[in-house]
Design an enzyme around this catalytic site. Sequence first.
Site, mmCIF file in Angstrom:
data_model
loop_
_atom_site.group_PDB
_atom_site.id
_atom_site.type_symbol
_atom_site.label_atom_id
_atom_site.label_comp_id
_atom_site.label_asym_id
_atom_site.label_seq_id
_atom_site.Cartn_x
_atom_site.Cartn_y
_atom_site.Cartn_z
ATOM 1 N N ASP A 162 2.676 3.177 2.654
ATOM 2 C CA ASP A 162 1.337 4.249 2.915
ATOM 3 C C ASP A 162 1.869 5.568 2.652
ATOM 4 O O ASP A 162 2.088 6.107 1.309
ATOM 5 C CB ASP A 162 0.853 3.864 3.979
ATOM 6 C CG ASP A 162 -0.660 4.826 4.135
ATOM 7 O OD1 ASP A 162 -1.182 5.136 3.099
ATOM 8 O OD2 ASP A 162 -1.421 4.897 5.253
ATOM 9 N N HIS A 205 -5.217 -0.923 6.634
ATOM 10 C CA HIS A 205 -5.536 -0.645 7.987
ATOM 11 C C HIS A 205 -6.240 -1.469 8.583
ATOM 12 O O HIS A 205 -5.462 -2.365 9.551
ATOM 13 C CB HIS A 205 -5.996 0.846 8.048
ATOM 14 C CG HIS A 205 -5.130 1.899 7.336
ATOM 15 N ND1 HIS A 205 -3.681 2.058 7.501
ATOM 16 C CD2 HIS A 205 -5.640 2.749 6.293
ATOM 17 C CE1 HIS A 205 -3.384 3.068 6.824
ATOM 18 N NE2 HIS A 205 -4.323 3.440 5.903
ATOM 19 N N TYR A 225 -5.059 7.982 -6.260
ATOM 20 C CA TYR A 225 -6.281 8.547 -6.353
ATOM 21 C C TYR A 225 -6.232 9.978 -6.928
ATOM 22 O O TYR A 225 -7.318 10.839 -6.887
ATOM 23 C CB TYR A 225 -7.093 8.790 -4.926
ATOM 24 C CG TYR A 225 -6.029 9.309 -3.876
ATOM 25 C CD1 TYR A 225 -6.165 10.704 -3.574
ATOM 26 C CD2 TYR A 225 -5.497 8.417 -3.140
ATOM 27 C CE1 TYR A 225 -5.389 11.196 -2.576
ATOM 28 C CE2 TYR A 225 -4.676 9.091 -1.897
ATOM 29 C CZ TYR A 225 -4.821 10.319 -1.792
ATOM 30 O OH TYR A 225 -4.034 10.858 -0.806
ATOM 31 N N GLN A 265 3.034 11.079 -1.812
ATOM 32 C CA GLN A 265 2.842 11.760 -0.405
ATOM 33 C C GLN A 265 4.385 11.834 0.209
ATOM 34 O O GLN A 265 4.632 12.343 1.279
ATOM 35 C CB GLN A 265 1.932 10.842 0.387
ATOM 36 C CG GLN A 265 0.782 11.153 0.194
ATOM 37 C CD GLN A 265 -0.388 10.562 1.257
ATOM 38 O OE1 GLN A 265 0.079 9.763 2.264
ATOM 39 N NE2 GLN A 265 -1.665 10.168 0.787
ATOM 40 N N ARG A 280 -4.471 15.664 6.850
ATOM 41 C CA ARG A 280 -5.188 15.182 5.663
ATOM 42 C C ARG A 280 -5.322 16.825 4.839
ATOM 43 O O ARG A 280 -5.129 16.727 3.652
ATOM 44 C CB ARG A 280 -6.606 14.752 5.645
ATOM 45 C CG ARG A 280 -7.040 14.254 4.491
ATOM 46 C CD ARG A 280 -8.423 13.634 4.891
ATOM 47 N NE ARG A 280 -9.395 14.423 4.928
ATOM 48 C CZ ARG A 280 -10.795 14.178 4.700
ATOM 49 N NH1 ARG A 280 -10.943 13.216 4.273
ATOM 50 N NH2 ARG A 280 -11.477 15.447 4.811
ATOM 51 N N HIS A 311 -9.573 1.408 1.852
ATOM 52 C CA HIS A 311 -9.425 1.999 3.001
ATOM 53 C C HIS A 311 -10.383 1.466 3.930
ATOM 54 O O HIS A 311 -11.490 1.887 3.652
ATOM 55 C CB HIS A 311 -8.991 3.435 3.334
ATOM 56 C CG HIS A 311 -7.944 3.864 2.397
ATOM 57 N ND1 HIS A 311 -7.871 4.905 1.656
ATOM 58 C CD2 HIS A 311 -6.507 3.677 2.675
ATOM 59 C CE1 HIS A 311 -6.562 5.235 1.167
ATOM 60 N NE2 HIS A 311 -5.851 4.576 1.850
ATOM 61 N N HIS A 366 0.716 -1.070 -0.003
ATOM 62 C CA HIS A 366 -0.042 0.025 -0.113
ATOM 63 C C HIS A 366 0.767 1.526 0.094
ATOM 64 O O HIS A 366 1.671 1.447 0.939
ATOM 65 C CB HIS A 366 -1.065 -0.032 1.148
ATOM 66 C CG HIS A 366 -2.027 1.084 1.339
ATOM 67 N ND1 HIS A 366 -2.978 1.276 0.367
ATOM 68 C CD2 HIS A 366 -1.908 2.498 1.913
ATOM 69 C CE1 HIS A 366 -3.733 2.158 0.744
ATOM 70 N NE2 HIS A 366 -3.112 2.906 1.538
ATOM 71 N N ARG A 381 -16.576 5.941 3.406
ATOM 72 C CA ARG A 381 -16.735 7.195 3.600
ATOM 73 C C ARG A 381 -16.937 8.051 2.028
ATOM 74 O O ARG A 381 -17.880 8.596 1.889
ATOM 75 C CB ARG A 381 -15.588 7.914 4.460
ATOM 76 C CG ARG A 381 -15.857 9.562 4.395
ATOM 77 C CD ARG A 381 -14.672 10.153 5.095
ATOM 78 N NE ARG A 381 -13.323 9.797 4.088
ATOM 79 C CZ ARG A 381 -12.995 10.283 3.122
ATOM 80 N NH1 ARG A 381 -13.841 11.157 2.582
ATOM 81 N NH2 ARG A 381 -11.558 10.202 2.528
ATOM 82 N N HIS A 414 1.310 5.565 -1.414
ATOM 83 C CA HIS A 414 0.732 6.821 -2.148
ATOM 84 C C HIS A 414 1.952 7.486 -2.418
ATOM 85 O O HIS A 414 2.463 8.388 -1.559
ATOM 86 C CB HIS A 414 -0.156 7.661 -1.268
ATOM 87 C CG HIS A 414 -1.428 6.935 -0.753
ATOM 88 N ND1 HIS A 414 -2.558 6.410 -1.204
ATOM 89 C CD2 HIS A 414 -1.670 6.430 0.641
ATOM 90 C CE1 HIS A 414 -3.421 5.966 -0.613
ATOM 91 N NE2 HIS A 414 -2.903 6.075 0.537
ATOM 92 N N HIS A 430 -12.310 3.932 -2.621
ATOM 93 C CA HIS A 430 -11.364 4.566 -1.548
ATOM 94 C C HIS A 430 -11.821 4.253 -0.217
ATOM 95 O O HIS A 430 -10.901 3.647 0.597
ATOM 96 C CB HIS A 430 -11.631 6.414 -1.538
ATOM 97 C CG HIS A 430 -10.753 6.884 -0.859
ATOM 98 N ND1 HIS A 430 -11.058 7.206 0.560
ATOM 99 C CD2 HIS A 430 -9.176 7.316 -0.918
ATOM 100 C CE1 HIS A 430 -10.091 7.919 1.348
ATOM 101 N NE2 HIS A 430 -8.985 7.880 0.427
HETATM 102 ZN ZN LIG Z 1 -3.611 4.962 2.260
#
Ligand SMILES: [Zn+2]
Length: 455
Positions: free
Chosen positions: A321, A270, A123, A61, A84, A233, A56, A212, A58, A209
């Site tokens: 992550d 997670h 994403y 980031q 975030r 997630h 996992h 939520r 991204h 995603h």
């Molecule tokens: Zn993530």
Amino acid sequence: VDTLFTPDWLLWDGQLRSGLALAVSAEGTVVGVVKGAYAGRRLPGRILLPGLVNGHSHAFQRAIRGATQFVSAEAGQDDFWSWRELMYQAAGALGPDELYAVSRQAFLEMALAGVTCVGEFHYLHHAPDGRPYANPNELALQVIRAARDVGLRIALLRVGYARAGHGTPPNPRQRRFIDPEVETFLRAVESLEQELRGDAAVSVGLAPHSVRAVPLPWLEAIREVRSRPLHMHVAEQPAEVTACLEEHGARPVQLLDRVGLLSERFTAVHGIHLDPDELSLLGRAGATVCACPSTERDLGDGTVRADALLEAGVGVSLGSDSQAQIDLLDEARQLEGHLRLIALRRAVLDPGGGDPSGLARRLLGLATQAGGRSLQLPVGTLSPGAPADFFTVDLRHASILGAPEDRLLAAVVFGAEKAAIREVAVQGRLIVEEGQHLLQQVSATAFAAVMRELF
Ligand SMILES: [Zn+2]
């Protein structure tokens, strides 16, 4: 057989063996092992292990590492949700070229850490104003190009994102993530697959995603695609569980079970705030939880109960992550370490039997095989027919020097620093030699230029 790789020690059939060479075909697949300590490409003073699978990531980031480690004056306290907002700022600022440069640097750091395969949970899709690029897959293709230029195998987990949350007004900072309809999302996955035909080191998966960001009709449409790995997630923060209970009258995993999304193809990233019923639902489905301990620690998410998950029959894989750090062996260490802090005892995940390297072998399995299974790829183990994806560790490095034979694997998993990693191969081809990658200088220069623009 095209090449023989001959280290001092080789992990084969679950055991460390000496005096063996790994035989690799011209296509880069493992043929088997042969006796012959002096044959082929010699790797003296090395232990050779299956390549690490980063389940996992991204990649972009990487740009915010170190940038969010303080309480801002407006926020009053720092938590996942204030982090975030800062992450969204970086996400909003990267164009295709910048995204390529930042991703390449993250993937390069992974390669130098022994990672041979990455599951990229992608994403960022649209231009900063939310409009699609001329090629709607522009950014996904940049990320894939970055991974392939470094030489990594990549599973692009194309994210579907519909909304800020149940009853939550749209957040303009999520414009770049959002697809108007579930059909748009599913079409993007298919067209991406079409564009990638021909490169066996690239695959595409589905990544709604979170509960939520994706409503029920999307989940039902995604259920109908039955051939791809499915990552999501799940239960990273307690607020997500509360919102799910309010909207659906069920906890996240209960909802996913009700919709029919749980299977061996499913990975809950997670999976921290789960109740016992959710554990057994995941276990019965043969699903995986991808733990990301360094990120979960950094964001104050909580602890993945890998002991309870494994007990329930859930697979556990590992991911870097948010790129707070990139060191998969340390993720394995932290997973076990966090459990020790809770349980007030040692070797929590040790499968038993008194083997001094039993726990290390299990943790290495989470960082390799479990990741391969989660990405539905035949990687993470060296066996006949599997891709020759591997890395080596220098037994003379100060961080593991002097380890006795029966504790060698434990010394590597619990002690090896990244600088001890010397060779890394993907599909039989060395992408890192003597701890160096050909793109190191070029990538560092380009990345530093992007960072100067960003901050
Ligand atoms: Zn993530």
